[in-house]
Design a protein around this motif. Structure first.
Motif, PDB file in Angstrom:
ATOM      1  N   ARG A  60      -2.652   1.315 -10.056  1.00  0.00           N
ATOM      2  CA  ARG A  60      -3.101   2.236  -9.246  1.00  0.00           C
ATOM      3  C   ARG A  60      -4.073   1.674  -8.261  1.00  0.00           C
ATOM      4  O   ARG A  60      -3.949   1.677  -6.629  1.00  0.00           O
ATOM      5  CB  ARG A  60      -3.629   3.409  -9.757  1.00  0.00           C
ATOM      6  CG  ARG A  60      -3.779   4.577  -8.857  1.00  0.00           C
ATOM      7  CD  ARG A  60      -4.281   5.856  -9.606  1.00  0.00           C
ATOM      8  NE  ARG A  60      -4.961   6.877  -8.503  1.00  0.00           N
ATOM      9  CZ  ARG A  60      -3.707   7.831  -8.308  1.00  0.00           C
ATOM     10  NH1 ARG A  60      -2.932   7.611  -8.707  1.00  0.00           N
ATOM     11  NH2 ARG A  60      -4.364   8.626  -7.573  1.00  0.00           N
ATOM     12  N   GLU A  61      -5.113   0.953  -8.626  1.00  0.00           N
ATOM     13  CA  GLU A  61      -6.240   0.575  -7.829  1.00  0.00           C
ATOM     14  C   GLU A  61      -5.713  -0.839  -6.890  1.00  0.00           C
ATOM     15  O   GLU A  61      -5.867  -0.958  -5.993  1.00  0.00           O
ATOM     16  CB  GLU A  61      -7.467  -0.322  -8.605  1.00  0.00           C
ATOM     17  CG  GLU A  61      -8.499  -0.557  -7.952  1.00  0.00           C
ATOM     18  CD  GLU A  61      -9.456   0.474  -7.327  1.00  0.00           C
ATOM     19  OE1 GLU A  61     -10.156   0.282  -6.361  1.00  0.00           O
ATOM     20  OE2 GLU A  61      -9.315   1.845  -7.871  1.00  0.00           O
ATOM     21  N   PHE A  62      -4.781  -1.522  -7.427  1.00  0.00           N
ATOM     22  CA  PHE A  62      -4.191  -2.542  -6.646  1.00  0.00           C
ATOM     23  C   PHE A  62      -3.268  -2.092  -5.722  1.00  0.00           C
ATOM     24  O   PHE A  62      -3.226  -2.784  -4.297  1.00  0.00           O
ATOM     25  CB  PHE A  62      -3.199  -3.363  -7.756  1.00  0.00           C
ATOM     26  CG  PHE A  62      -2.421  -4.527  -7.063  1.00  0.00           C
ATOM     27  CD1 PHE A  62      -2.953  -5.748  -6.685  1.00  0.00           C
ATOM     28  CD2 PHE A  62      -1.016  -4.254  -6.860  1.00  0.00           C
ATOM     29  CE1 PHE A  62      -2.111  -6.588  -6.315  1.00  0.00           C
ATOM     30  CE2 PHE A  62      -0.157  -5.141  -6.352  1.00  0.00           C
ATOM     31  CZ  PHE A  62      -0.820  -6.506  -5.916  1.00  0.00           C
ATOM     32  N   ILE A  63      -2.567  -1.136  -6.060  1.00  0.00           N
ATOM     33  CA  ILE A  63      -1.675  -0.415  -4.838  1.00  0.00           C
ATOM     34  C   ILE A  63      -2.455   0.102  -3.693  1.00  0.00           C
ATOM     35  O   ILE A  63      -2.268  -0.137  -2.434  1.00  0.00           O
ATOM     36  CB  ILE A  63      -0.662   0.365  -5.411  1.00  0.00           C
ATOM     37  CG1 ILE A  63       0.276  -0.214  -6.334  1.00  0.00           C
ATOM     38  CG2 ILE A  63       0.197   1.113  -4.216  1.00  0.00           C
ATOM     39  CD1 ILE A  63       1.504   0.770  -7.183  1.00  0.00           C
ATOM     40  N   GLN A  64      -3.509   0.714  -4.108  1.00  0.00           N
ATOM     41  CA  GLN A  64      -4.426   1.349  -3.007  1.00  0.00           C
ATOM     42  C   GLN A  64      -5.119   0.326  -2.332  1.00  0.00           C
ATOM     43  O   GLN A  64      -5.068   0.451  -1.015  1.00  0.00           O
ATOM     44  CB  GLN A  64      -5.183   2.188  -3.727  1.00  0.00           C
ATOM     45  CG  GLN A  64      -4.824   3.718  -4.420  1.00  0.00           C
ATOM     46  CD  GLN A  64      -5.959   4.360  -5.242  1.00  0.00           C
ATOM     47  OE1 GLN A  64      -6.978   3.808  -5.329  1.00  0.00           O
ATOM     48  NE2 GLN A  64      -5.600   5.551  -5.497  1.00  0.00           N
ATOM     49  N   ILE A  69      -5.894  -2.767   2.731  1.00  0.00           N
ATOM     50  CA  ILE A  69      -5.927  -4.096   3.558  1.00  0.00           C
ATOM     51  C   ILE A  69      -4.555  -4.220   4.548  1.00  0.00           C
ATOM     52  O   ILE A  69      -4.824  -4.672   5.750  1.00  0.00           O
ATOM     53  CB  ILE A  69      -5.580  -5.280   2.279  1.00  0.00           C
ATOM     54  CG1 ILE A  69      -6.883  -5.344   1.419  1.00  0.00           C
ATOM     55  CG2 ILE A  69      -5.494  -6.891   3.002  1.00  0.00           C
ATOM     56  CD1 ILE A  69      -6.751  -6.112   0.212  1.00  0.00           C
ATOM     57  N   VAL A  70      -3.398  -3.817   4.323  1.00  0.00           N
ATOM     58  CA  VAL A  70      -2.313  -3.691   5.231  1.00  0.00           C
ATOM     59  C   VAL A  70      -2.652  -2.741   6.379  1.00  0.00           C
ATOM     60  O   VAL A  70      -2.685  -3.245   7.549  1.00  0.00           O
ATOM     61  CB  VAL A  70      -1.081  -3.237   4.662  1.00  0.00           C
ATOM     62  CG1 VAL A  70      -0.024  -2.993   5.605  1.00  0.00           C
ATOM     63  CG2 VAL A  70      -0.767  -4.210   3.357  1.00  0.00           C
ATOM     64  N   SER A  71      -3.351  -1.850   5.985  1.00  0.00           N
ATOM     65  CA  SER A  71      -3.604  -0.832   7.365  1.00  0.00           C
ATOM     66  C   SER A  71      -4.806  -1.371   8.262  1.00  0.00           C
ATOM     67  O   SER A  71      -4.801  -1.195   9.346  1.00  0.00           O
ATOM     68  CB  SER A  71      -4.214   0.552   6.550  1.00  0.00           C
ATOM     69  OG  SER A  71      -5.281   0.441   5.798  1.00  0.00           O
ATOM     70  N   VAL A  72      -5.730  -2.213   7.661  1.00  0.00           N
ATOM     71  CA  VAL A  72      -6.664  -2.512   8.430  1.00  0.00           C
ATOM     72  C   VAL A  72      -6.390  -4.190   9.091  1.00  0.00           C
ATOM     73  O   VAL A  72      -7.110  -4.539  10.040  1.00  0.00           O
ATOM     74  CB  VAL A  72      -8.034  -2.615   7.945  1.00  0.00           C
ATOM     75  CG1 VAL A  72      -8.443  -1.370   7.394  1.00  0.00           C
ATOM     76  CG2 VAL A  72      -8.253  -3.635   6.461  1.00  0.00           C
ATOM     77  N   ARG A 160     -12.132  -3.524 -13.809  1.00  0.00           N
ATOM     78  CA  ARG A 160     -11.628  -2.400 -13.128  1.00  0.00           C
ATOM     79  C   ARG A 160     -11.770  -2.414 -11.710  1.00  0.00           C
ATOM     80  O   ARG A 160     -10.749  -1.695 -11.037  1.00  0.00           O
ATOM     81  CB  ARG A 160     -12.551  -1.216 -13.796  1.00  0.00           C
ATOM     82  CG  ARG A 160     -12.360  -0.059 -13.009  1.00  0.00           C
ATOM     83  CD  ARG A 160     -10.932   0.610 -13.632  1.00  0.00           C
ATOM     84  NE  ARG A 160     -10.689   2.008 -13.022  1.00  0.00           N
ATOM     85  CZ  ARG A 160     -10.378   2.315 -11.999  1.00  0.00           C
ATOM     86  NH1 ARG A 160     -10.179   1.429 -11.107  1.00  0.00           N
ATOM     87  NH2 ARG A 160     -10.218   3.646 -11.303  1.00  0.00           N
ATOM     88  N   LEU A 161     -12.565  -3.302 -11.086  1.00  0.00           N
ATOM     89  CA  LEU A 161     -12.679  -3.100  -9.828  1.00  0.00           C
ATOM     90  C   LEU A 161     -12.321  -4.433  -8.924  1.00  0.00           C
ATOM     91  O   LEU A 161     -11.537  -4.450  -8.107  1.00  0.00           O
ATOM     92  CB  LEU A 161     -14.204  -2.837  -9.324  1.00  0.00           C
ATOM     93  CG  LEU A 161     -14.820  -1.451  -9.794  1.00  0.00           C
ATOM     94  CD1 LEU A 161     -16.242  -1.490  -9.373  1.00  0.00           C
ATOM     95  CD2 LEU A 161     -13.856  -0.394  -9.300  1.00  0.00           C
ATOM     96  N   ALA A 168      -5.083  -8.461  -4.727  1.00  0.00           N
ATOM     97  CA  ALA A 168      -4.472  -7.537  -3.654  1.00  0.00           C
ATOM     98  C   ALA A 168      -4.901  -8.480  -2.263  1.00  0.00           C
ATOM     99  O   ALA A 168      -3.893  -8.595  -1.442  1.00  0.00           O
ATOM    100  CB  ALA A 168      -5.082  -6.141  -3.495  1.00  0.00           C
ATOM    101  N   CYS A 169      -5.886  -8.860  -2.034  1.00  0.00           N
ATOM    102  CA  CYS A 169      -6.192  -9.854  -1.090  1.00  0.00           C
ATOM    103  C   CYS A 169      -5.147 -11.089  -0.957  1.00  0.00           C
ATOM    104  O   CYS A 169      -4.623 -11.269   0.201  1.00  0.00           O
ATOM    105  CB  CYS A 169      -7.667 -10.482  -1.186  1.00  0.00           C
ATOM    106  SG  CYS A 169      -8.940  -9.410  -0.573  1.00  0.00           S
ATOM    107  N   ALA A 170      -4.914 -11.701  -2.109  1.00  0.00           N
ATOM    108  CA  ALA A 170      -4.047 -12.856  -2.289  1.00  0.00           C
ATOM    109  C   ALA A 170      -2.559 -12.438  -1.987  1.00  0.00           C
ATOM    110  O   ALA A 170      -1.903 -13.019  -1.371  1.00  0.00           O
ATOM    111  CB  ALA A 170      -4.151 -13.363  -3.673  1.00  0.00           C
ATOM    112  N   PHE A 171      -2.143 -11.271  -2.451  1.00  0.00           N
ATOM    113  CA  PHE A 171      -0.722 -10.645  -2.442  1.00  0.00           C
ATOM    114  C   PHE A 171      -0.540 -10.428  -0.828  1.00  0.00           C
ATOM    115  O   PHE A 171       0.372 -10.748  -0.216  1.00  0.00           O
ATOM    116  CB  PHE A 171      -0.504  -9.519  -3.235  1.00  0.00           C
ATOM    117  CG  PHE A 171       0.601  -8.914  -3.238  1.00  0.00           C
ATOM    118  CD1 PHE A 171       2.050  -9.640  -3.895  1.00  0.00           C
ATOM    119  CD2 PHE A 171       1.075  -7.683  -2.529  1.00  0.00           C
ATOM    120  CE1 PHE A 171       3.215  -8.978  -3.660  1.00  0.00           C
ATOM    121  CE2 PHE A 171       2.184  -7.087  -2.407  1.00  0.00           C
ATOM    122  CZ  PHE A 171       3.424  -7.726  -2.994  1.00  0.00           C
ATOM    123  N   ILE A 172      -1.548  -9.658  -0.411  1.00  0.00           N
ATOM    124  CA  ILE A 172      -1.238  -9.177   1.035  1.00  0.00           C
ATOM    125  C   ILE A 172      -1.259 -10.491   2.186  1.00  0.00           C
ATOM    126  O   ILE A 172      -0.689 -10.719   3.105  1.00  0.00           O
ATOM    127  CB  ILE A 172      -2.088  -7.994   1.646  1.00  0.00           C
ATOM    128  CG1 ILE A 172      -1.653  -6.948   0.725  1.00  0.00           C
ATOM    129  CG2 ILE A 172      -1.987  -7.599   3.084  1.00  0.00           C
ATOM    130  CD1 ILE A 172      -0.535  -6.308   0.784  1.00  0.00           C
TER     131      ILE A 172
END
Length: 283
Positions: A60-64, A69-72, A160-161, A168-172
């Motif tokens: 959930r945290e990963f998707i959020q 990151i995509v939005s900004v 957790r954080l 997420a940074c690496a994936f995007i």
């Protein structure tokens, strides 16, 4: 009543003590920058790598974080990639025209954009936009003592954080790198054909004259490594923020500066290794 000799001696000792204290402060600061801070950051990297394999993974945290990151970053990435590709096309096109090799304008643009420009533009935007926001988020949690509360409850803040944000940074970054490559090449094509009176067929036909598939793989590896670096630096500075809101602001500024320095160093190392192990394609 003190004699002049004794007073001068006490004043000299005071001056000597002040200079030695200033030297100690300088040496402590240099030691902290050169040894202590890199050591703490390396320890955080090791702990984060170990926390990656803990279950359950925070999907959930990963998707959020990925969506954030995509939005900004998507719109600024496209806006930066268009003039970046255009500038490369204008500069390289002018040089190639002087050398009498106009037919290889597309090939040089592909090599310059795919190999170097796209991963750098991607990493700078991820570090500047997403990394600073993540550092501010984690730093504010640290100032509000939420991180300490999580540790008291037995929750690992890294698991957790930090881990979801880093991945997420690496994936995007992988997808943003492809977006920058496409938009940059389109911008270079438009600038070359419209402003430099280039031939569209020659620009497209020379794409694979110099470029090869390992160039794209190298760019993707760069983007992935840069994304991990941006996430780790943001997490490290956020977890070590202190001094209230001003400390969080200082941590955000340090995150951007340190990440940029590390990205250029990693870019040099990866490029040097790539040219050592992957032969260049012949004309």
């Amino acid at each position: 009543m003190t004699t002049p000799g004794i007073g001068a001696d006490q004043e000299g000792r005071k001056k000597g003590g002040g200079s030695s204290a200033a030297f100690r402060r300088f040496s402590d600061g240099a030691t902290n920058v050169a040894i202590k801070e890199p050591g703490r950051f390396f320890a955080l990297c090791l702990d984060t790598g170990r926390a990656m394999f803990q279950r359950p993974f925070q999907w959930r945290e990963f998707i959020q974080q990925s969506w954030f990151i995509v939005s900004v970053t998507v719109v600024p990435t496209m806006l930066v990639a268009i003039p970046f590709g255009g500038i490369l096309s204008l500069q390289v096109g002018g040089l190639i025209r002087q050398l009498g090799a106009q037919s290889f304008t597309g090939a040089t643009a592909v090599v310059a954009i795919v190999r170097e420009a796209s991963p750098l533009v991607t990493s700078l935007l991820v570090a500047g936009a997403a990394g600073s926001a993540m550092c501010a988020d984690i730093g504010s949690r640290k100032i509000r003592e939420e991180i300490d509360a999580m540790e008291v409850l037995g929750i690992n803040p890294l698991h957790r954080l930090v881990v979801p944000r880093m991945l997420a940074c690496a994936f995007i970054a992988l997808f943003l790198n492809g977006l920058v490559s496409v938009v940059g090449l389109v911008g270079g094509y438009v600038f070359n054909v419209v402003l430099q009176d280039g031939t569209p067929g020659a620009y497209l036909a020379s794409f694979n004259a110099i470029a090869q598939l390992p160039d794209l793989l190298q760019a993707e590896i760069k983007a992935f490594v840069f994304g991990i670096t941006a996430g780790l630096v943001a997490a490290y500075k956020g977890l070590n923020a202190k001094g209230g809101p001003k400390g969080v602001g200082d941590a955000v500024n340090q995150t951007v500066v340190i990440t940029f320095m590390l990205l250029f160093l990693e870019n040099f190392v990866i490029s040097a290794l790539y040219f050592q192990f992957v032969p260049s394609k012949g004309m």
